[in-house]
Design an enzyme around this catalytic site. Structure first.
Site, PDB file in Angstrom:
ATOM      1  N   GLU A 284      16.380  28.379-109.850  1.00  0.00           N
ATOM      2  CA  GLU A 284      15.164  28.783-109.737  1.00  0.00           C
ATOM      3  C   GLU A 284      14.375  28.186-109.281  1.00  0.00           C
ATOM      4  O   GLU A 284      14.917  27.213-108.149  1.00  0.00           O
ATOM      5  CB  GLU A 284      15.596  26.982-111.024  1.00  0.00           C
ATOM      6  CG  GLU A 284      13.973  27.047-111.275  1.00  0.00           C
ATOM      7  CD  GLU A 284      13.700  25.993-112.251  1.00  0.00           C
ATOM      8  OE1 GLU A 284      14.857  26.013-114.014  1.00  0.00           O
ATOM      9  OE2 GLU A 284      13.175  24.707-113.085  1.00  0.00           O
TER      10      GLU A 284
ATOM     11  N   ASP B 251       9.663  26.244-108.073  1.00  0.00           N
ATOM     12  CA  ASP B 251       9.420  25.942-108.600  1.00  0.00           C
ATOM     13  C   ASP B 251       7.918  25.662-107.841  1.00  0.00           C
ATOM     14  O   ASP B 251       8.723  25.173-106.254  1.00  0.00           O
ATOM     15  CB  ASP B 251       9.706  24.270-109.529  1.00  0.00           C
ATOM     16  CG  ASP B 251      11.316  24.246-110.196  1.00  0.00           C
ATOM     17  OD1 ASP B 251      10.783  25.791-111.301  1.00  0.00           O
ATOM     18  OD2 ASP B 251      11.747  23.472-110.131  1.00  0.00           O
TER      19      ASP B 251
ATOM     20  N   GLU C 207       5.207  22.733-109.252  1.00  0.00           N
ATOM     21  CA  GLU C 207       4.856  21.641-109.794  1.00  0.00           C
ATOM     22  C   GLU C 207       3.912  21.348-109.642  1.00  0.00           C
ATOM     23  O   GLU C 207       4.041  20.267-108.384  1.00  0.00           O
ATOM     24  CB  GLU C 207       6.039  21.493-110.245  1.00  0.00           C
ATOM     25  CG  GLU C 207       7.790  21.668-110.943  1.00  0.00           C
ATOM     26  CD  GLU C 207       8.354  20.617-111.219  1.00  0.00           C
ATOM     27  OE1 GLU C 207       8.944  20.919-112.228  1.00  0.00           O
ATOM     28  OE2 GLU C 207       8.693  20.409-110.513  1.00  0.00           O
TER      29      GLU C 207
ATOM     30  N   THR D 193       7.450  21.089-104.902  1.00  0.00           N
ATOM     31  CA  THR D 193       8.633  22.546-104.632  1.00  0.00           C
ATOM     32  C   THR D 193       9.964  22.379-104.904  1.00  0.00           C
ATOM     33  O   THR D 193      10.108  20.707-104.679  1.00  0.00           O
ATOM     34  CB  THR D 193       8.610  23.451-103.540  1.00  0.00           C
ATOM     35  OG1 THR D 193       8.967  22.693-102.767  1.00  0.00           O
ATOM     36  CG2 THR D 193       6.402  23.866-103.482  1.00  0.00           C
ATOM     37  N   ASN D 194      11.364  23.016-105.427  1.00  0.00           N
ATOM     38  CA  ASN D 194      12.405  22.534-105.517  1.00  0.00           C
ATOM     39  C   ASN D 194      13.072  23.923-105.798  1.00  0.00           C
ATOM     40  O   ASN D 194      12.769  24.842-106.508  1.00  0.00           O
ATOM     41  CB  ASN D 194      12.388  22.172-107.116  1.00  0.00           C
ATOM     42  CG  ASN D 194      13.723  20.773-107.165  1.00  0.00           C
ATOM     43  OD1 ASN D 194      14.171  20.982-106.047  1.00  0.00           O
ATOM     44  ND2 ASN D 194      14.234  20.602-108.342  1.00  0.00           N
TER      45      ASN D 194
ATOM     46  N   ARG E  39      15.987  18.817-104.287  1.00  0.00           N
ATOM     47  CA  ARG E  39      16.717  20.100-102.909  1.00  0.00           C
ATOM     48  C   ARG E  39      14.244  19.596-103.690  1.00  0.00           C
ATOM     49  O   ARG E  39      13.954  20.486-102.710  1.00  0.00           O
ATOM     50  CB  ARG E  39      16.224  21.121-103.028  1.00  0.00           C
ATOM     51  CG  ARG E  39      18.491  21.477-102.668  1.00  0.00           C
ATOM     52  CD  ARG E  39      18.022  22.434-102.747  1.00  0.00           C
ATOM     53  NE  ARG E  39      19.958  22.633-102.382  1.00  0.00           N
ATOM     54  CZ  ARG E  39      20.117  22.993-103.992  1.00  0.00           C
ATOM     55  NH1 ARG E  39      20.249  23.024-104.875  1.00  0.00           N
ATOM     56  NH2 ARG E  39      22.007  23.363-103.902  1.00  0.00           N
ATOM     57  N   GLU E  40      13.659  18.393-103.757  1.00  0.00           N
ATOM     58  CA  GLU E  40      11.985  18.313-103.719  1.00  0.00           C
ATOM     59  C   GLU E  40      12.145  18.216-102.949  1.00  0.00           C
ATOM     60  O   GLU E  40      12.326  17.497-101.600  1.00  0.00           O
ATOM     61  CB  GLU E  40      11.762  17.798-105.096  1.00  0.00           C
ATOM     62  CG  GLU E  40      12.503  17.649-106.511  1.00  0.00           C
ATOM     63  CD  GLU E  40      13.597  16.770-106.465  1.00  0.00           C
ATOM     64  OE1 GLU E  40      14.682  16.461-105.845  1.00  0.00           O
ATOM     65  OE2 GLU E  40      13.588  17.081-108.074  1.00  0.00           O
TER      66      GLU E  40
ATOM     67  N   TRP F  94       8.440  10.903-116.730  1.00  0.00           N
ATOM     68  CA  TRP F  94       9.041  10.609-115.140  1.00  0.00           C
ATOM     69  C   TRP F  94       7.853   9.938-114.474  1.00  0.00           C
ATOM     70  O   TRP F  94       7.377   9.705-113.561  1.00  0.00           O
ATOM     71  CB  TRP F  94      10.207  10.707-114.926  1.00  0.00           C
ATOM     72  CG  TRP F  94      10.110  12.515-114.104  1.00  0.00           C
ATOM     73  CD1 TRP F  94      10.323  13.430-116.043  1.00  0.00           C
ATOM     74  CD2 TRP F  94       9.992  13.009-113.892  1.00  0.00           C
ATOM     75  NE1 TRP F  94       9.899  14.675-115.569  1.00  0.00           N
ATOM     76  CE2 TRP F  94      10.002  14.517-113.858  1.00  0.00           C
ATOM     77  CE3 TRP F  94       8.594  12.838-112.954  1.00  0.00           C
ATOM     78  CZ2 TRP F  94       9.040  15.670-113.341  1.00  0.00           C
ATOM     79  CZ3 TRP F  94       8.288  14.077-111.855  1.00  0.00           C
ATOM     80  CH2 TRP F  94       8.624  15.542-112.083  1.00  0.00           C
TER      81      TRP F  94
END
Length: 205
Positions: A31, A33, A35, A48-49, A58-59, A122
């Protein structure tokens, strides 16, 4: 994308690629991302990940140089066998290189595009008096390889322009922009934690 305004704490607006199959349990998957994490006072953070046959972790987050609620901006992902690059308005903000040679998983599975707007506990409690929360998307463009399960390496062919030449690494000018933007706007980097568990961090600088 144009992101919802108002008090959006707890609301996520996303655009991502994923190998997860809709309506089925998500296991180890690939994936990529974008976000946007909502806020009530500090403005949006762009998260981002990268998931690579795993559960991510891995943010990297950015406080952008513009208000993403005020107008449309362009968010792009380049993905080939050498690197994954996240672009905002044509500027590279994140690079994830293929480091399989040092034991780092790299996304390689069939993926599709999804977008979503949802509440994440969260990320904070949502003030539902602010609804409706509306995200706007326009101008989608997809250039990719039609995945062949019997011959997945077909997608690595140099017949696809993104698998050759200048797309295999940042140009000197892109590298300069990348370094400036990360220095000025990156607010969180997973590579600052548990570095020994992420050998790609040294290679992705």
């Amino acid at each position: 994308m144009k992101i919802p305004s108002k008090n959006t704490k707890g609301i996520l607006t996303t655009f991502f690629l994923t190998s997860a199959i809709p309506n089925q349990p998500v296991k180890n998957h690939d994936e990529l991302d974008f976000e946007f994490l909502g806020s009530n006072d500090k403005g949006y953070a762009l998260n981002t990940n990268v998931f690579a046959n795993d559960f991510g972790g891995r943010e990297q987050q950015f406080r952008l140089w513009f208000d993403p609620t005020a107008d449309f901006h362009t968010y792009e992902i380049l993905w080939n066998q050498k690197q994954i690059v996240f672009f905002v308005d044509g500027r590279p903000i994140r690079v994830f290189k293929n480091n399989e040679h040092i034991g780092v998983n790299y996304p390689k599975n069939l993926m599709h595009i999804e977008t979503s707007l949802w509440n994440a506990t969260w990320a904070g409690n949502v003030d539902w008096s602010q609804e409706p929360f509306i995200a706007n998307y326009r101008g989608f463009e997809i250039e990719g390889c039609l995945y062949d399960h019997s011959n997945p390496n077909k997608c690595y062919s140099q017949d696809y322009y993104w698998n050759a030449g200048t797309y295999l690494q940042l140009s000197p000018n892109q590298q300069r922009i990348y370094e400036v933007l990360r220095k000025k706007y990156m607010s969180y980097d997973y590579c600052t934690k548990n570095l020994k568990n992420h050998p790609e961090c040294e290679s992705n600088k």
